[in-house]
Design an enzyme around this catalytic site. Sequence first.
Site, PDB file in Angstrom:
ATOM      1  CE  LYS A  40      39.782  45.897  27.656  1.00  0.00           C
ATOM      2  NZ  LYS A  40      40.284  45.621  28.994  1.00  0.00           N
ATOM      3  CB  SER A  41      37.389  41.068  28.121  1.00  0.00           C
ATOM      4  OG  SER A  41      38.339  40.098  28.487  1.00  0.00           O
ATOM      5  CG  ASN A  64      44.006  47.294  34.181  1.00  0.00           C
ATOM      6  OD1 ASN A  64      42.894  47.460  34.165  1.00  0.00           O
ATOM      7  ND2 ASN A  64      44.871  46.279  34.394  1.00  0.00           N
ATOM      8  CB  CYS A 121      37.879  41.865  34.932  1.00  0.00           C
ATOM      9  SG  CYS A 121      38.109  43.627  35.103  1.00  0.00           S
ATOM     10  CE  LYS A 156      43.884  36.550  31.999  1.00  0.00           C
ATOM     11  NZ  LYS A 156      44.107  37.636  31.086  1.00  0.00           N
ATOM     12  CG  ASN A 183      42.687  39.079  34.968  1.00  0.00           C
ATOM     13  OD1 ASN A 183      43.274  40.215  35.138  1.00  0.00           O
ATOM     14  ND2 ASN A 183      41.371  38.785  34.421  1.00  0.00           N
TER      15      ASN A 183
HETATM   16  O1  RRO Z   1      39.187  46.323  31.633  1.00  0.00           O
HETATM   17  C1  RRO Z   1      39.772  45.860  32.429  1.00  0.00           C
HETATM   18  O2  RRO Z   1      39.732  46.915  33.536  1.00  0.00           O
HETATM   19  C2  RRO Z   1      40.653  44.759  32.894  1.00  0.00           C
HETATM   20  C3  RRO Z   1      40.142  43.533  32.538  1.00  0.00           C
HETATM   21 BR1  RRO Z   1      38.415  43.071  31.373  1.00  0.00          BR
HETATM   22  C4  RRO Z   1      40.619  42.403  33.112  1.00  0.00           C
HETATM   23  O3  RRO Z   1      40.525  41.152  32.918  1.00  0.00           O
HETATM   24  N1  RRO Z   1      41.939  42.640  33.929  1.00  0.00           N
HETATM   25  C5  RRO Z   1      42.237  43.725  34.288  1.00  0.00           C
HETATM   26  O4  RRO Z   1      43.342  43.826  35.078  1.00  0.00           O
HETATM   27  N2  RRO Z   1      41.428  44.885  33.556  1.00  0.00           N
END
Ligand code: RRO
Length: 311
Positions: A40-41, A64, A121, A156, A183
């Site tokens: 996860k980031s 999301n 993101c 990315k 992404n």
């Molecule tokens: O955490 C997120 O809501 C999220 C991230 Br970091 C991302 O890179 N891509 C995404 O769809 N959600």
Amino acid sequence: MNVGKIDLKNPLILASGILGSTGSSLNRIAKLGAGAVVTKSIGATPREGHPGPVLIKTDTGFLNAIGLPNPSYKYFIEELNDFNRYCPLIISVFGANRSELVKILKNLEEYADAFELNLSCPNVKGYGMDIGKDPIFVENITREIKKITNKPLWVKLTSNVEDITKIGVAAENGGADAVVAINTVKGLGIDTESGYPLLGNVYGGLSGRMIRPIGLISVYSLYKKLKIPIIGVGGIENYKDAIEYFMAGARAVEIGSGVYNNINIFNEIKSELDLYLNKKGIKLEELIGLAHRRETEECNNQKSEEREQRY
Ligand code: RRO
């Protein structure tokens, strides 16, 4: 299969954001056949993320807006210590600026086989795609980060732009070792009873099989312009989906939403891909970029027609 200097166990990688928040979930996916795993980031300071709902199931995948929740690099080290190194570990990182990223990379460098810089993101202001849409920023931040880490750097990219190749070229010019495309795709859902948006953050990112054609055209276009490897991601659910990405020009692929419905997806795609390659009597390398052949042939035909007309 290798991506630059990293030897993957196979070309099927766990995408960031799915089962990548703990050492034990990363171990689980590694044991279930992933060629490498992406975390996860991770950022510089702890973040709670967006208010819920943060994840909505759609008829073809998910919307999301999790909002980059993470414990910060300091506390994530505990999880990284639990990772058993069964396959290469790619650490996804995000930051609003150079100084945040310097801190994160310096502290996580010893754990990473490579870093994936999340410039895409779609749902957090000041991070991700907000900054990753600007080719000048992308080139500069990539160059700066390459100065502070010896580990390979994957960037990315977002497809929520007019021309993804401009940011791909910017990443390559800044010294990226590979690009990852794509992404999630910016999207919205509305509750028809209340009239409110479904996600707490209002809008979010769409994933799942519906976005595969967007991922494919992104990889296909990047392959025409870049020399560095491309890692394809978006909507892969079976071996044919993965093959499409290889043929578009990806050297490896990442799988995210596909893991939700099928935890064995890595092993399954791996054996079906091997069967396909055996049946055809070819190596994976020979699939990469194959879909560009027609344009090359058409271009060659056109050239020979022009020659014939001249003589
Ligand atoms: O955490 C997120 O809501 C999220 C991230 Br970091 C991302 O890179 N891509 C995404 O769809 N959600």
